[in-house]
Structure formats: C-alpha cells, structure tokens
Motif scaffolding. Sequence first.
Motif, mmCIF file in Angstrom:
data_model
loop_
_atom_site.group_PDB
_atom_site.id
_atom_site.type_symbol
_atom_site.label_atom_id
_atom_site.label_comp_id
_atom_site.label_asym_id
_atom_site.label_seq_id
_atom_site.Cartn_x
_atom_site.Cartn_y
_atom_site.Cartn_z
ATOM 1 N N HIS A 29 0.831 -1.205 0.000
ATOM 2 C CA HIS A 29 0.000 0.000 0.000
ATOM 3 C C HIS A 29 0.863 1.252 0.000
ATOM 4 C CE1 HIS A 29 -3.587 -2.339 1.930
ATOM 5 N NE2 HIS A 29 -3.471 -2.551 0.626
ATOM 6 N N ASP A 30 0.247 2.340 -0.459
ATOM 7 C CA ASP A 30 0.993 3.595 -0.511
ATOM 8 C C ASP A 30 0.473 4.636 0.479
ATOM 9 O OD1 ASP A 30 -0.613 4.517 -3.687
ATOM 10 O OD2 ASP A 30 -1.421 4.117 -1.699
ATOM 11 N N ASN A 50 0.754 9.568 2.399
ATOM 12 C CA ASN A 50 0.663 8.959 1.084
ATOM 13 C C ASN A 50 2.027 9.065 0.424
ATOM 14 O OD1 ASN A 50 -0.049 9.739 -2.118
ATOM 15 N ND2 ASN A 50 -0.976 7.891 -1.298
ATOM 16 N N ARG A 94 -3.847 1.392 3.184
ATOM 17 C CA ARG A 94 -4.671 1.044 2.027
ATOM 18 C C ARG A 94 -3.966 1.532 0.772
ATOM 19 N NH1 ARG A 94 -8.350 4.824 -0.364
ATOM 20 N NH2 ARG A 94 -7.905 6.915 0.371
ATOM 21 N N HIS A 95 -4.490 1.066 -0.362
ATOM 22 C CA HIS A 95 -4.011 1.598 -1.625
ATOM 23 C C HIS A 95 -4.817 2.842 -1.920
ATOM 24 C CE1 HIS A 95 -2.447 1.896 -5.658
ATOM 25 N NE2 HIS A 95 -3.670 1.883 -6.145
ATOM 26 N N TYR A 96 -4.130 3.944 -2.143
ATOM 27 C CA TYR A 96 -4.825 5.209 -2.337
ATOM 28 C C TYR A 96 -5.410 5.305 -3.736
ATOM 29 C CZ TYR A 96 -5.756 10.204 -2.575
ATOM 30 O OH TYR A 96 -6.361 11.420 -2.709
ATOM 31 N N SER A 97 -6.678 5.536 -3.804
ATOM 32 C CA SER A 97 -7.308 5.856 -5.080
ATOM 33 C C SER A 97 -8.585 6.585 -4.767
ATOM 34 C CB SER A 97 -7.581 4.597 -5.899
ATOM 35 O OG SER A 97 -8.427 3.722 -5.188
ATOM 36 N N GLY A 103 -9.656 2.228 -2.088
ATOM 37 C CA GLY A 103 -9.177 0.972 -1.533
ATOM 38 C C GLY A 103 -9.674 0.640 -0.144
#
Lengths: 116, 111
Positions: A29-30, A50, A94-97, A103
Amino acid sequence: DTAVSQTPKYLVTQMGNDKSIKCEQNLGHDTMYWYKQDSKKFLKIMFSYNNKELIINETVPNRFSPKSPDKAHLNLHINSLELGDSAVYFCASRHYSQGNSAGELFFGEGSRLTVL
Amino acid sequence: KQEVTQIPAALSVPEGENLVLNCSFTDSAIYNLQWFRQDPGKGLTSLLLIQSSQREQTSGRLNASLDKSSGRSTLYIAASQPGDSATYLCAVYDTGNQFYFGTGTSLTVIP
C-alpha cells in the motif's frame, strides 16, 4: 504473515517520558494512517501519509510526530507523555485511489499505551 | 462534516437468529462504506467493502447493503453463532478523502 504489524502491543510508561510506536505493512500500500481509539471505542484519525508525504494532520498536540521512512513504514513518536494520551493507537493502510475504486482499509492489532 | 451513527449500541441475541445491524451517515457524498469487526483487545478486521456504485456485497453469512441516497447501510448476519460476538463498526470514505467511523454495535450471541 501479518499484513499490518505494530510494535509494541503494550506500552506502560510514566508521565513526561518519550515513546515511539512502530508500524509496518507488507501489502504494498501507498497510504498509511494513525488512529487513536479512546475508552469509548471511538476511532479518531490523527495522521495520514501517502507515498511518505503527510496528507492529513488532524488537530493533535505537536508532541505527536509521525515519521515515514518509506512507504511500508509509519512510526509515531510521542514526547512528554500525558495521562490523557492513554489509549489504543491503531495503524492502518490502504491503496490510495479516489472515486469508486477507493481501496479497502486494513488495520494493525493496535498498541495500548498506558501513561501513569 | 460527516456523522456516522450506529444503532443499537448493543445487541444480544440467541444463537441461530438472523440479525441486522444499522449504520447511517449524514452526507451521501461518499466513495465507499466498509464494515469491520473488532474483537476485545484486537484490531479491526475488514468484513465487507461496498463501493458507492454498488447496492450490496456478500461474504458467507454476511450481507451488507448500501442506500447512498438515504444515507443508510445494513449488515445482515444469518444464523448467528457465538463466534460472531464482537463489536461491529462501519466507516464511510467520503469525497473529501476522509474516513468517518461509527461508534459501533456490540453484539453478543448467546449459546
């Protein structure tokens, strides 16, 4: 394999001391977060990073300082601990989107801090 | 500012019963809603994630629905078991890129 791991799990210390809590995620995750959960189980966001950049910094005392050496780690350092800092601190990632593919959030097991 | 409410705060049911947990939010401008369970002394475990374009998600005995326009989500647990006893939290991720958590429903399933 633990996805989001925090250390230590328990921390008991005296008022005025400085302590750190470490968090690592192996999910690729970023985005990583620190939350504080009080005695009434309410979760409050403290910080969000992030790609190692601070993106959320809620109103917390400046005795709290997050540090993200890389995308997989977000540590929390607390200076001059006070009684009111006693709580459970959770790391999450989490994966940022944005938009409809935002995410899923994953949490660590928590670090229970007790200030005497 | 988004406010997330979960009712009831506590629920006790006999084993085998079907039950519904409720989550309501004040601002419908959300990207998704996530349900978690938290066992005593543990972290939050993700149960279901519903994107704003979806109406429901299912995983085993769990079914979560989302009605974004009315600001409501429900978590349906079928044939409850003592192992389901935990605190259940919902969280919305809004278009301001913030997560907002409810205060949870503490569920006890009596054998």
